[in-house]
Design an enzyme around this catalytic site. Structure first.
Site, mmCIF file in Angstrom:
data_model
loop_
_atom_site.group_PDB
_atom_site.id
_atom_site.type_symbol
_atom_site.label_atom_id
_atom_site.label_comp_id
_atom_site.label_asym_id
_atom_site.label_seq_id
_atom_site.Cartn_x
_atom_site.Cartn_y
_atom_site.Cartn_z
ATOM 1 N N ARG A 37 0.828 -1.213 0.000
ATOM 2 C CA ARG A 37 0.000 0.000 0.000
ATOM 3 C C ARG A 37 0.857 1.254 0.000
ATOM 4 O O ARG A 37 0.380 2.354 0.232
ATOM 5 C CB ARG A 37 -0.935 0.014 1.209
ATOM 6 C CG ARG A 37 -1.692 -1.269 1.386
ATOM 7 C CD ARG A 37 -3.193 -1.116 1.151
ATOM 8 N NE ARG A 37 -3.835 -2.420 1.068
ATOM 9 C CZ ARG A 37 -4.562 -2.852 0.051
ATOM 10 N NH1 ARG A 37 -4.760 -2.078 -0.995
ATOM 11 N NH2 ARG A 37 -5.103 -4.044 0.056
ATOM 12 N N HIS A 67 5.047 -9.875 -6.569
ATOM 13 C CA HIS A 67 3.897 -8.997 -6.863
ATOM 14 C C HIS A 67 4.292 -7.541 -6.602
ATOM 15 O O HIS A 67 4.755 -7.214 -5.520
ATOM 16 C CB HIS A 67 2.719 -9.402 -5.978
ATOM 17 C CG HIS A 67 1.389 -8.886 -6.453
ATOM 18 N ND1 HIS A 67 1.155 -7.558 -6.736
ATOM 19 C CD2 HIS A 67 0.210 -9.522 -6.694
ATOM 20 C CE1 HIS A 67 -0.109 -7.411 -7.131
ATOM 21 N NE2 HIS A 67 -0.700 -8.584 -7.120
ATOM 22 N N TYR A 70 0.409 -2.370 -4.969
ATOM 23 C CA TYR A 70 -0.915 -1.980 -5.475
ATOM 24 C C TYR A 70 -0.966 -0.501 -5.856
ATOM 25 O O TYR A 70 -1.771 -0.101 -6.700
ATOM 26 C CB TYR A 70 -1.992 -2.197 -4.399
ATOM 27 C CG TYR A 70 -2.285 -3.631 -4.068
ATOM 28 C CD1 TYR A 70 -2.372 -4.587 -5.074
ATOM 29 C CD2 TYR A 70 -2.509 -4.028 -2.757
ATOM 30 C CE1 TYR A 70 -2.661 -5.905 -4.770
ATOM 31 C CE2 TYR A 70 -2.804 -5.346 -2.441
ATOM 32 C CZ TYR A 70 -2.878 -6.276 -3.449
ATOM 33 O OH TYR A 70 -3.167 -7.574 -3.156
ATOM 34 N N HIS A 107 -0.389 -5.256 -11.372
ATOM 35 C CA HIS A 107 -1.662 -4.797 -11.927
ATOM 36 C C HIS A 107 -1.342 -3.727 -12.966
ATOM 37 O O HIS A 107 -0.673 -2.740 -12.636
ATOM 38 C CB HIS A 107 -2.532 -4.196 -10.819
ATOM 39 C CG HIS A 107 -2.904 -5.187 -9.755
ATOM 40 N ND1 HIS A 107 -3.704 -4.866 -8.692
ATOM 41 C CD2 HIS A 107 -2.582 -6.498 -9.609
ATOM 42 C CE1 HIS A 107 -3.864 -5.941 -7.929
ATOM 43 N NE2 HIS A 107 -3.185 -6.935 -8.452
ATOM 44 N N GLU A 142 -1.302 -8.882 -14.761
ATOM 45 C CA GLU A 142 -2.378 -9.625 -14.103
ATOM 46 C C GLU A 142 -3.716 -9.314 -14.765
ATOM 47 O O GLU A 142 -4.020 -8.161 -15.082
ATOM 48 C CB GLU A 142 -2.418 -9.274 -12.612
ATOM 49 C CG GLU A 142 -3.476 -10.068 -11.854
ATOM 50 C CD GLU A 142 -3.292 -10.049 -10.346
ATOM 51 O OE1 GLU A 142 -2.225 -9.622 -9.860
ATOM 52 O OE2 GLU A 142 -4.236 -10.471 -9.647
ATOM 53 N N ASP A 175 -5.782 -14.423 -12.868
ATOM 54 C CA ASP A 175 -6.369 -14.474 -11.528
ATOM 55 C C ASP A 175 -7.809 -14.986 -11.678
ATOM 56 O O ASP A 175 -8.633 -14.350 -12.350
ATOM 57 C CB ASP A 175 -6.337 -13.073 -10.905
ATOM 58 C CG ASP A 175 -6.830 -13.063 -9.466
ATOM 59 O OD1 ASP A 175 -7.924 -13.592 -9.208
ATOM 60 O OD2 ASP A 175 -6.119 -12.500 -8.610
ATOM 61 N N HIS A 178 -10.550 -12.609 -10.553
ATOM 62 C CA HIS A 178 -10.644 -11.431 -11.416
ATOM 63 C C HIS A 178 -11.301 -11.760 -12.760
ATOM 64 O O HIS A 178 -12.146 -11.004 -13.227
ATOM 65 C CB HIS A 178 -9.259 -10.831 -11.661
ATOM 66 C CG HIS A 178 -8.591 -10.329 -10.431
ATOM 67 N ND1 HIS A 178 -7.332 -9.773 -10.442
ATOM 68 C CD2 HIS A 178 -9.001 -10.278 -9.138
ATOM 69 C CE1 HIS A 178 -6.998 -9.423 -9.210
ATOM 70 N NE2 HIS A 178 -7.982 -9.718 -8.399
ATOM 71 N N HIS A 210 -3.306 -16.998 -10.311
ATOM 72 C CA HIS A 210 -3.701 -16.698 -8.934
ATOM 73 C C HIS A 210 -4.993 -17.458 -8.683
ATOM 74 O O HIS A 210 -5.978 -17.247 -9.390
ATOM 75 C CB HIS A 210 -3.960 -15.196 -8.748
ATOM 76 C CG HIS A 210 -2.724 -14.377 -8.683
ATOM 77 N ND1 HIS A 210 -2.733 -12.998 -8.752
ATOM 78 C CD2 HIS A 210 -1.426 -14.726 -8.517
ATOM 79 C CE1 HIS A 210 -1.490 -12.541 -8.650
ATOM 80 N NE2 HIS A 210 -0.682 -13.568 -8.516
ATOM 81 N N ASP A 223 -14.019 -7.825 -7.591
ATOM 82 C CA ASP A 223 -12.712 -8.197 -7.044
ATOM 83 C C ASP A 223 -12.686 -8.313 -5.524
ATOM 84 O O ASP A 223 -12.033 -7.519 -4.840
ATOM 85 C CB ASP A 223 -11.632 -7.204 -7.527
ATOM 86 C CG ASP A 223 -10.230 -7.629 -7.109
ATOM 87 O OD1 ASP A 223 -10.065 -8.723 -6.528
ATOM 88 O OD2 ASP A 223 -9.293 -6.850 -7.366
ATOM 89 N N HIS A 225 -11.830 -11.481 -2.974
ATOM 90 C CA HIS A 225 -11.418 -12.888 -2.963
ATOM 91 C C HIS A 225 -12.129 -13.666 -1.855
ATOM 92 O O HIS A 225 -12.400 -13.133 -0.785
ATOM 93 C CB HIS A 225 -9.910 -12.998 -2.740
ATOM 94 C CG HIS A 225 -9.091 -12.289 -3.768
ATOM 95 N ND1 HIS A 225 -7.721 -12.334 -3.795
ATOM 96 C CD2 HIS A 225 -9.457 -11.515 -4.828
ATOM 97 C CE1 HIS A 225 -7.273 -11.617 -4.816
ATOM 98 N NE2 HIS A 225 -8.299 -11.106 -5.452
ATOM 99 N N GLU A 255 -4.292 -16.485 -3.101
ATOM 100 C CA GLU A 255 -4.385 -15.148 -2.479
ATOM 101 C C GLU A 255 -5.718 -15.062 -1.756
ATOM 102 O O GLU A 255 -6.415 -14.050 -1.811
ATOM 103 C CB GLU A 255 -4.352 -14.056 -3.546
ATOM 104 C CG GLU A 255 -3.149 -14.025 -4.429
ATOM 105 C CD GLU A 255 -3.283 -12.959 -5.518
ATOM 106 O OE1 GLU A 255 -4.284 -12.968 -6.262
ATOM 107 O OE2 GLU A 255 -2.382 -12.108 -5.598
HETATM 108 ZN ZN ZN Z 1 -7.916 -9.332 -6.494
HETATM 109 FE FE FE Z 2 -4.371 -11.659 -7.974
HETATM 110 FE FE FE Z 3 -2.792 -8.903 -7.804
#
Ligand code: ZN
Ligand code: FE
Ligand code: FE
Length: 276
Positions: A37, A67, A70, A107, A142, A175, A178, A210, A223, A225, A255
Site C-alpha cells: 500500500r 507482486h 498496489y 496490476h 495480471e 487471476d 478477477h 492466482h 474483485d 477474494h 491469495e
Molecule cells: Zn484481487
Molecule cells: Fe491476484
Molecule cells: Fe494482484
C-alpha cells in the site's frame, strides 16, 4: 506434482519465505516486492538471497511470482506521479536479479479517465523503460476484474500491452477471481475461456495463475477474494484447473483470505484434487 503456494510475508527476508513455504507444503510462493500500500522496499540482502536461491534449487521449487505494489499506477494522469510509479517498476525489476529466473506480476493500472488507449500506451512506455534487455525476469500482467478504470479486464487489452512492449519477457498471470468477476465464465466453460485467451493472446504467454474463489457473482467487476470452494467459483472449478493439461503445469498462487494454517489446508486440498 503441482507447483502450488500462496502469498507470504517478505518481512523476514527471502530465506525465511522459503522455509515458511516448505512448512506449509508449498513449492512456490508470492510476495510483495515492497509495501503493497506504499512504496518502501526492504533493504537488499545479497547473502540472504543467495541462501534462498540455493534452497529453492535444493528443494525443487517452481518459479516464484513476485507482486508489485498496489499503489504503483503506471497510467495515472499526473506526469510526476506516473514517473514515480515507473521508477518503482525500474527498481523492482532490477531487484529481481537477486532471485533470478522468476516472475514479477503487477496490476497494469487504472487510466483514471484518460481513456483505455492512453492508459495502455503509458503502461507500454513504462515497461519499455524498466525492462532492460537481459534482465533475468519475466513480467506478468495480471488479469483484472475491470473495476473502475482498471486496465487488464479484457484479454484484448493485455494483448495490446504485450504487442506494444514487443518483448518475449512479458506474459500474463490469470487471476481466477478477477477473470470470473470480469465476465469470463471459467465455471461453466473453462476450455472456452482458454480458447479465447489462446486466440487473442496466445496460451504460450500464460505463465502463472492466482487461485482465488470470488465473493461476488459472475461479471460483477468487484474483485473480492474468497477461500477455495466457498465462493461463486466453487470447488469443481478448482478441480478442473488442477487437472487441466496446461494449467496444472503452471505456478498456482493462492491469495485467499487466510493465515498460514488456512493456506496449508488449501494447498493440501489442491494437491489431493490433482489426480491426473
Ligand atoms: Zn484481487
Ligand atoms: Fe491476484
Ligand atoms: Fe494482484
Amino acid at each position: 506434482m503441482l507447483t502450488v503456494g500462496c502469498h507470504l510475508s517478505a518481512s523476514a527476508g527471502n530465506m525465511a519465505m522459503v522455509e515458511t513455504a516448505r512448512k506449509i507444503g508449498a513449492n512456490t510462493f508470492a510476495f510483495f516486492t515492497r509495501n503493497p500500500r506504499g512504496a518502501k522496499a526492504r533493504a537488499e540482502d545479497a547473502a540472504d538471497s543467495a541462501l534462498a536461491v540455493a534452497a529453492l534449487k535444493e528443494h525443487g521449487f517452481g518459479k516464484l511470482v513476485a507482486h508489485g505494489s498496489y499503489t504503483m499506477n503506471l497510467c495515472t494522469a499526473e506526469k510526476e506521479a506516473r514517473d514515480f510509479a515507473c521508477s518503482l517498476l525500474c527498481d523492482d525489476l532490477r531487484r529481481m536479479a537477486a532471485l533470478p529466473d522468476n516472475y514479477y506480476n503487477f496490476h497494469p493500472g487504472s487510466h483514471v479517465g484518460q481513456g483505455v488507449d492512453v492508459g495502455i500506451s503509458q503502461i507500454v512506455d513504462a515497461l519499455k523503460t524498466a525492462l532492460k534487455p537481459g534482465y533475468p525476469v519475466t513480467v506478468l500482467l495480471e488479469t483484472m476484474a475491470g473495476k473502475g478504470s482498471e486496465i487488464g479486464g479484457s484479454f484484448h487489452q493485455l494483448k495490446q500491452i504485450i504487442d506494444g512492449v514487443g518483448s518475449d519477457a512479458v506474459g500474463v498471470c490469470l487471476d481466477t477471481c478477477h477473470v470470473y468477476d470480469g465476465g469470463y465464465d471459467i465455471v461453466n466453460d473453462l476450455d472456452g475461456v482458454l480458447a479465447e485467451f489462446d486466440n487473442i493472446v496466445g496460451l504460450d504467454r500464460l505463465k502463472a495463475l492466482h487461485l482465488n474463489d470470488s465473493k461476488n457473482p459472475f461479471a460483477s467487476h468487484k474483485d473480492r477474494h474468497e477461500c477455495i470452494g466457498q465462493g461463486s467459483l466453487g470447488l469443481d472449478t478448482f478441480r478442473n484447473i488442477v487437472n487441466h493439461p496446461v494449467l496444472s503445469r503452471l505456478p498456482l498462487i493462492l491469495e485467499t483470505p487466510n493465515e498460514l494454517p488456512g493456506y496449508q489446508k488449501e494447498i493440501a486440498m489442491l494437491r489431493e484434487m490433482n489426480t491426473k
